[in-house]
Write an enzyme that holds these catalytic residues in place. Structure first.
Site, PDB file in Angstrom:
ATOM      1  N   LYS A 206       0.840  -1.199   0.000  1.00 41.41           N
ATOM      2  CA  LYS A 206       0.000   0.000   0.000  1.00 41.41           C
ATOM      3  C   LYS A 206       0.881   1.257   0.000  1.00 41.41           C
ATOM      4  CE  LYS A 206      -3.201   2.563   2.782  1.00 41.41           C
ATOM      5  NZ  LYS A 206      -3.712   2.770   4.134  1.00 41.41           N
ATOM      6  N   GLU A 212      10.792  -4.958   3.407  1.00 42.22           N
ATOM      7  CA  GLU A 212      10.788  -6.366   3.020  1.00 42.22           C
ATOM      8  C   GLU A 212      10.295  -6.539   1.584  1.00 42.22           C
ATOM      9  OE1 GLU A 212       9.560  -5.045   5.793  1.00 42.22           O
ATOM     10  OE2 GLU A 212       9.735  -6.403   7.517  1.00 42.22           O
ATOM     11  N   GLY A 267      -4.291  -1.371   5.722  1.00 38.55           N
ATOM     12  CA  GLY A 267      -3.543  -2.535   5.235  1.00 38.55           C
ATOM     13  C   GLY A 267      -4.175  -3.851   5.631  1.00 38.55           C
ATOM     14  N   GLU A 353      -3.285  -5.691  15.690  1.00 41.43           N
ATOM     15  CA  GLU A 353      -2.796  -4.415  15.145  1.00 41.43           C
ATOM     16  C   GLU A 353      -3.888  -3.340  15.267  1.00 41.43           C
ATOM     17  OE1 GLU A 353      -1.552  -4.029  10.947  1.00 41.43           O
ATOM     18  OE2 GLU A 353       0.487  -3.703  11.644  1.00 41.43           O
ATOM     19  N   HIS A 384      -3.503 -32.190  21.054  1.00 42.27           N
ATOM     20  CA  HIS A 384      -2.379 -33.014  21.514  1.00 42.27           C
ATOM     21  C   HIS A 384      -1.207 -32.148  21.957  1.00 42.27           C
ATOM     22  CE1 HIS A 384      -4.552 -36.548  20.175  1.00 42.27           C
ATOM     23  NE2 HIS A 384      -4.965 -35.764  19.189  1.00 42.27           N
ATOM     24  N   LYS A 512      10.882  -0.266  13.155  1.00 35.80           N
ATOM     25  CA  LYS A 512      11.328  -0.115  11.763  1.00 35.80           C
ATOM     26  C   LYS A 512      12.457   0.909  11.689  1.00 35.80           C
ATOM     27  CE  LYS A 512       6.842  -0.683   9.479  1.00 35.80           C
ATOM     28  NZ  LYS A 512       5.844  -0.017   8.652  1.00 35.80           N
TER      29      LYS A 512
END
Ligand code: F6P
Length: 524
Positions: A206, A212, A267, A353, A384, A512
């Site tokens: 966006k 990344e 986002g 978020e 389990h 960041k």
């Protein structure tokens, strides 16, 4: 005390919680054979049985009063109408416009956004058709059969997890690979398996600033050029989805190859926009549209159904009940359907978020708990491992069980086992097993009294553990769309009650920035 905790509805709920904590669900079910029926509601292909919760009519009414006191319905009207409810970023919140099939306009600052939305949907439809038909080709004339979808967070989780959930609807002949992490192992593993001549890279960001995604795309571009493609061929193999058209163009994306989205789409709410393009490439446009249709129907339900029948309201109010009046710090999601295995991770971003916040709309620190930790995985695997803690641990973990009644390979014994495990777990959590029952079970074992008593203590299951059961006829695109929208609106309602801004995410920024400073030192 804040206004919320001092409110009459909150005070009443505090009083009711004290009372409820002395009671047991097991007794309620024994006394009322209609309990399951009375606390079940259905809409948009989803049946929600919330009878195995620590509630009675009085509690539900008190929770509904809290929603009224917090003006949840007025706040949701403001969202659907394009109000600037994301006040820290001064943005409207209109993912609902992306699935608005009402034919009615949606205004932001007096301008109808629907023409642009519809134009983008048409562009997606045409693009998917051209890839699926083989009309759109790579630079050597080969059809595009391998799609690498690069994105992270909301530009990754929605497309990946919804595509996974809809495996029975996959279009044959096209394979979509998803990459998010900047860890080069992932992108290199994928690049090693595909032929660059038949590969299409869909870069979804966006903001078009996410480290990344930018780096993974640069790596894919370098691979493409090294494998024999030229700079001019890039346009045939690389497309972008972004609201930052300028940055995407500067990056080298051909203008025609950019699918837009808008700053009023968050986002984590963006799978309904062109960010969902990889889903449409995976399942075909008609199925993708069904996904949107399901979400639209849930929007309608959320806006119009009375509060006591309103699925997002019910889920949200039950969540508030446990977070704020029972100190529950987490909420587990347990899909009993392999293809829905990613759903907990999807809701994890959506919820954490959105509501992982500590400052209210009046810009002050709040004095009550907000969003819980969302976690979970597919059943029966968790039975389990971590179910032990949910059954006998010292923390309260409300659970949402999910089960489709029809699955591919329906005749298979596997589904009967899956379903029986799901129902068995909800029942065990609810009723538990008393010390006396455990002792009775052990009497035939020939144990001495001391051993018998101590073993019975360990085996005792307190029960009274809350869970919701969500049943679907099947996980088809429409039902899945409704399910995602159900959780979106649940999160909205909770944010509205807690008075936080569910649509910003300032908390992710500092890490960041600091990461970039460290990177500077590492590479310079
Ligand atoms: O870092 C968090 C975040 O901003 C999410 O909210 C978002 O979904 C994700 O990163 C990806 O952002 P973008 O689509 O701008 O690359």
């Amino acid at each position: 005390m804040t206004a919320l905790t001092a409110s009459p509805a909150w005070q009443n709920l505090t009083r009711l919680a004290t009372k409820i904590k002395t009671q047991h669900m097991r007794d309620w079910f024994a006394l009322d054979s209609q309990r399951a029926e009375n606390f079940t509601q259905a809409a948009c292909g989803i049946e929600l049985d919330f009878s195995k919760n620590l509630i009675n009519d009085e509690v539900m009414q008190a929770l509904q009063a809290l929603a009224t006191e917090c003006h949840v319905s007025e706040k949701s009207q403001a969202m659907f109408a394009g109000g600037i409810i994301n006040h820290t970023e001064k943005r409207a919140v209109l993912h609902t416009a992306l699935r608005n099939f009402s034919g009615k306009p949606v205004l932001v600052d007096g301008k109808d956004v629907m023409p642009e939305v519809l134009a983008c949907q048409q562009k997606i439809q045409d693009f998917v058709a051209s890839v699926h038909s083989g009309e759109r080709k790579g630079y050597t004339g080969k059809p595009l059969k391998q799609i690498i979808a690069i994105g992270i967070g909301g530009s990754f989780l929605g497309p990946k997890i919804m595509s996974e959930a809809l495996k029975p609807y996959w279009f044959e002949g096209v394979k979509v690979h998803y990459v998010a992490n900047v860890d080069g192992c992932h992108i290199q593993d994928i690049l090693a398996t595909v032929d660059h001549q038949e590969t299409l890279v869909v870069m979804s960001s966006k903001s078009f600033t996410t480290q990344e995604t930018l780096q993974n795309t640069l790596t894919a571009k370098a691979w493409f050029l090294e494998a024999g493609g030229s700079q001019q061929d890039i346009a045939k193999h690389f497309i972008a989805v972004s609201s930052n058209i300028k940055a995407a163009t500067e990056f080298g994306m051909a203008k025609d190859n950019i699918f837009p989205l808008w700053d009023w789409v968050g986002g984590r709410y963006s799978l309904w926009s062109a960010i969902g393009l990889p889903i449409a490439l995976t399942i075909g446009y008609d199925n993708y549209r069904e996904l949107l249709q399901g979400a639209f129907e849930m929007d309608e339900h959320f806006q119009n159904a009375p509060i006591e029948q309103n699925l997002p309201m019910i889920l949200a109010l039950l969540g508030v009940w446990y977070v704020n009046f029972f100190d529950a710090q987490s909420h587990v999601l347990l899909p009993y359907y392999h293809y829905l295995r990613g759903f907990p991770a999807y809701v994890q971003q959506l919820d954490m978020e959105s509501n992982g916040k500590r400052i209210s709309g009046t810009h002050t620190q709040i004095d009550y708990a907000t969003g819980p930790i969302i976690w979970g995985s597919e059943g029966t695997n968790g039975q389990h491992s971590f179910h032990q803690l949910i059954h006998q641990g010292t923390v309260l973990v409300p659970a949402d069980f999910m089960l489709p009644l029809k699955v591919p390979n329906q005749d298979d014994i596997h589904h009967a086992m899956l379903a029986s495990n799901c129902f068995g777990q909800t029942q065990a959590l609810m009723q538990g097993k008393t010390f006396e029952e455990c002792k009775a079970d052990l009497t035939s074992k020939g144990l001495d009294d001391v051993t018998l008593e101590s073993l019975a203590t360990h085996k005792t299951m307190p029960g009274n553990k809350p869970s919701n059961t969500l049943l679907f006829n099947q996980v088809d695109p429409k039902t899945l769309g409704a399910l995602v929208a159900l959780y979106e609106h649940k999160v909205f309602v909770q944010g509205a009650i807690w008075g936080v801004n569910s649509f910003d995410q300032w908390g992710v920024e500092l890490g960041k920035e600091l990461g970039n400073q460290v990177l500077d030192k590492l590479v310079n």
